[in-house]
Scaffold this active site. Structure first.
Site, mmCIF file in Angstrom:
data_model
loop_
_atom_site.group_PDB
_atom_site.id
_atom_site.type_symbol
_atom_site.label_atom_id
_atom_site.label_comp_id
_atom_site.label_asym_id
_atom_site.label_seq_id
_atom_site.Cartn_x
_atom_site.Cartn_y
_atom_site.Cartn_z
ATOM 1 N N TYR A 47 41.823 38.638 40.944
ATOM 2 C CA TYR A 47 41.219 39.971 41.019
ATOM 3 C C TYR A 47 41.110 40.381 42.471
ATOM 4 C CZ TYR A 47 37.662 43.654 40.569
ATOM 5 O OH TYR A 47 36.969 44.836 40.630
ATOM 6 N N ASP A 71 43.677 37.073 50.076
ATOM 7 C CA ASP A 71 42.520 37.910 49.786
ATOM 8 C C ASP A 71 41.277 37.041 49.959
ATOM 9 O OD1 ASP A 71 40.449 39.389 48.845
ATOM 10 O OD2 ASP A 71 41.414 39.979 46.963
ATOM 11 N N LYS A 97 32.589 41.665 51.535
ATOM 12 C CA LYS A 97 31.354 40.916 51.240
ATOM 13 C C LYS A 97 30.608 40.461 52.495
ATOM 14 C CE LYS A 97 33.016 39.610 46.645
ATOM 15 N NZ LYS A 97 32.295 40.412 45.677
HETATM 16 N N1 HOZ Z 1 33.882 42.331 40.872
HETATM 17 C C1 HOZ Z 1 32.655 41.808 41.330
HETATM 18 C C2 HOZ Z 1 32.557 40.354 41.166
HETATM 19 N N2 HOZ Z 1 33.697 39.611 41.384
HETATM 20 C C3 HOZ Z 1 31.514 42.428 40.617
HETATM 21 C C4 HOZ Z 1 30.903 43.468 41.435
HETATM 22 C C5 HOZ Z 1 29.628 44.051 40.873
HETATM 23 O O1 HOZ Z 1 29.496 44.228 39.684
HETATM 24 O O2 HOZ Z 1 28.774 44.344 41.664
#
Ligand code: HOZ
Length: 427
Positions: free
Chosen positions: A142, A237, A265
């Site tokens: 992802y 990534d 992040k």
């Molecule tokens: N895609 C995020 C975790 N891998 C989730 C982000 C969120 O819901 O804040």
């Protein structure tokens, strides 16, 4: 009736699905999301005043825990000087310097406001410099939600059953080739067939959006070799792993130099920051020196840059990652021991400040192994822990995170809570 429930009812009237990122809606575990009111250190408090030991950490950024005093001070000082200028500040160069010192492959960066923007830009740049259209990603990998990357994706896309999203034009999706993580042959086969058309391979060096899956020895070396042979770019990534598994990210830990790296992040210290970086010869293709378009009103925001800078400076403290890694190990080993005592088939993966929990005997090294885990058991485990005051991600396909504020007693309390939950898990 809980205040969280009332808040969710109100939210659903005005916000699509009641949440601003789908995995938060608890659909992967059932029930309703808990609305949070405040966080301090390793703890979160919900609207109803219940306290949780937090292993989500805002999905990764909060390596120093909630509301770290130095980060909060830096943010307040920056805010008092002005919230945004839409013009360059020295803070951007200072944060870029800090990143390049820790991660030398990022000679130059471009700051954006999210991991999604970073990966989208990396893909566009890779296509521009190679003059090729196809990219290789991994099943369960992802990278946020650029169209090209929402094909067999992990995280919320997997949790909510749409790994390949409607709305992505087939004409674009056909350029996204999907290989299997930790299966070099699957990548070699794609190169053998499409080698002259592949612009880049994009990979999370530790897969963190199909739970947490570590690379097997030789996997990244193999990717590097294939990319070199076919003159494609290797994109790491590191939105999740950057400053999380080591100060220099996974690339330092595994000794691999990617062509481009995406970050997010932790580099924003809890505020919205992303970055794409690499050698000057590639990064200078971006406008204004080059011809590849990329822009953003919020990019390089001074308050966000200050949060990132204050965070990264603290991560340079000697022994920071050793201490963090020891806590994660204690948690993983504690949970495995508790499961074993209760006769529950369970295994963990962990590296640096991140971990994964699996209801399977393990080892878990591939997407198929993750998909074989007992999701029903995870759901019971999640709700059992929540009732015990421990907050983990509401999905069986997300990594967990520990911060420097999680103390031995928090780990011990979590293991004790988990053992009580293991003891009453239905078969
Ligand atoms: N895609 C995020 C975790 N891998 C989730 C982000 C969120 O819901 O804040």
């Amino acid at each position: 009736m809980s205040r969280s429930h009332e808040a969710f009812v109100r939210a659903k009237k005005r916000i699509a699905g009641g949440v601003n990122s789908p995995v938060r809606a608890f659909k992967g575990v059932g029930g309703e999301p808990i609305f949070m009111e405040r966080g301090q250190g390793a703890y979160l408090w919900d609207l109803d005043g219940r306290r949780y030991i937090d292993f989500v950490g805002a999905w990764g950024p909060l390596i120093l825990g909630h509301a770290d005093p130095d980060v909060v001070r830096a943010v307040s000082e920056a805010a008092s000087r002005g919230l945004a200028f839409g013009a360059p500040t020295e803070l951007e160069t200072a944060l870029a310097d800090e990143i390049a010192t820790a991660m030398p492959s990022l000679e130059k960066v471009r700051f954006v406001s999210s991991g999604t923007e970073a990966t989208m830009t990396a893909i566009r740049l890779a296509r521009a410099v190679t003059g090729r259209d196809k990219i290789v990603k991994f099943e369960g990998g992802y990278h946020g939600h650029p169209d090209s990357l929402l094909v067999k994706a992990g995280s919320g896309a997997l949790t909510l059953g749409v790994p390949t999203s409607p709305g992505v034009p087939a004409a674009l999706a056909q350029h996204t080739l999907v290989a299997r993580f930790n299966d070099l042959e699957s990548v070699a086969a794609l190169f053998a067939q499409h080698g002259q058309d592949i612009a880049a391979v994009i990979v999370e060096p530790v897969a963190g959006n199909m739970n947490c899956v570590l690379p097997i020895p030789g996997f990244h070396e193999g990717l590097r070799g294939l990319c070199d042979r076919y003159k494609a770019l290797l994109i790491f990534d590191e939105v999740m792993t950057g400053f999380r598994v080591a100060r220099g990210g996974a690339q330092a830990l595994f000794g691999i130099r990617p062509d481009l790296t995406t970050l997010g992040k932790i580099i924003g210290g809890g505020l919205p920051v992303g970055a794409v970086g690499g050698p000057a010869r590639l990064m200078d293709r971006l406008l204004p020196d080059g011809d590849v378009f990329q822009a953003g009103t919020n990019s390089g925001n001074p308050v966000a840059m200050s949060a990132g800078l204050a965070t990264l400076k603290k991560l340079a403290a000697p022994g920071f990652y050793e201490a963090l890694g020891a806590r994660v190990r204690a948690l993983a080993e504690g949970l495995s021991g508790a499961a074993q005592r209760q006769g529950v088939s369970f295994t963990t993966n962990h590296i640096g400040g991140m971990f994964g929990l699996f209801f399977a005997a393990g080892p878990v090294t591939r997407y198929e192994h993750v998909m074989e885990c007992k999701v029903d058991r995870f759901r019971h485990f999640f709700h059992g822990l929540l009732a015990e005051g421990v907050y983990i991600a509401p999905s069986a396909y997300e990594a967990g995170f520990v911060s420097s504020t999680h103390m031995d007693q928090d780990i011990a309390a979590t293991v004790a809570a988990a053992e009580r939950v293991f003891a009453r898990l239905p078969d």
